[in-house]
Design a protein around this motif. Structure first.
Motif: not given
Length: 118
Positions: A35-50
């Protein structure tokens, strides 16, 4: 720099909250999907982590490169699995469990693989 680090850490945590929340929201559903929350959460967590690692590297703090590498690998696997299954009508139960487990493991690595401050 410390303010930017705190903002990125906050966004990173929110990303994982969205990812895990998106997974748990369908726990009782017979058919799982990305779902959208999974998509946005995974991308956000990854980019913010970088971004967070970049800020830490630019600062004067010590960076645990092994921990960062483990979190990067797990985060990349999560991101690839989420994006590869984004358009599918449903995903297998095993993939859903795997995504949930990887997400929780990534949070556990962040929390428990930290230096102890006295």
């Amino acid at each position: 720099m410390d303010t930017l680090r705190q903002i990125l850490l906050f966004v990173h945590i929110l990303g994982f909250a969205a990812l895990i929340g998106g997974l748990l929201a369908q726990a009782k559903d017979p058919f799982k999907r990305v779902n959208g929350a999974m998509r946005d959460g995974a991308g956000t967590a990854f980019l913010a982590g970088l971004g967070l690692v970049g800020v830490l590297e630019a600062g004067d703090g010590d960076v645990n490169h092994v921990k960062v590498g483990v979190k990067l690998l797990i985060g990349l696997i999560i991101l690839i699995l989420v994006m590869a299954n984004l358009r599918k009508e449903r995903i297998p139960q095993g993939l859903w469990v795997g995504l949930l487990a990887l997400s929780v493991i990534n949070v556990a690595v962040a929390v428990f693989w930290s230096p102890v401050h006295s």
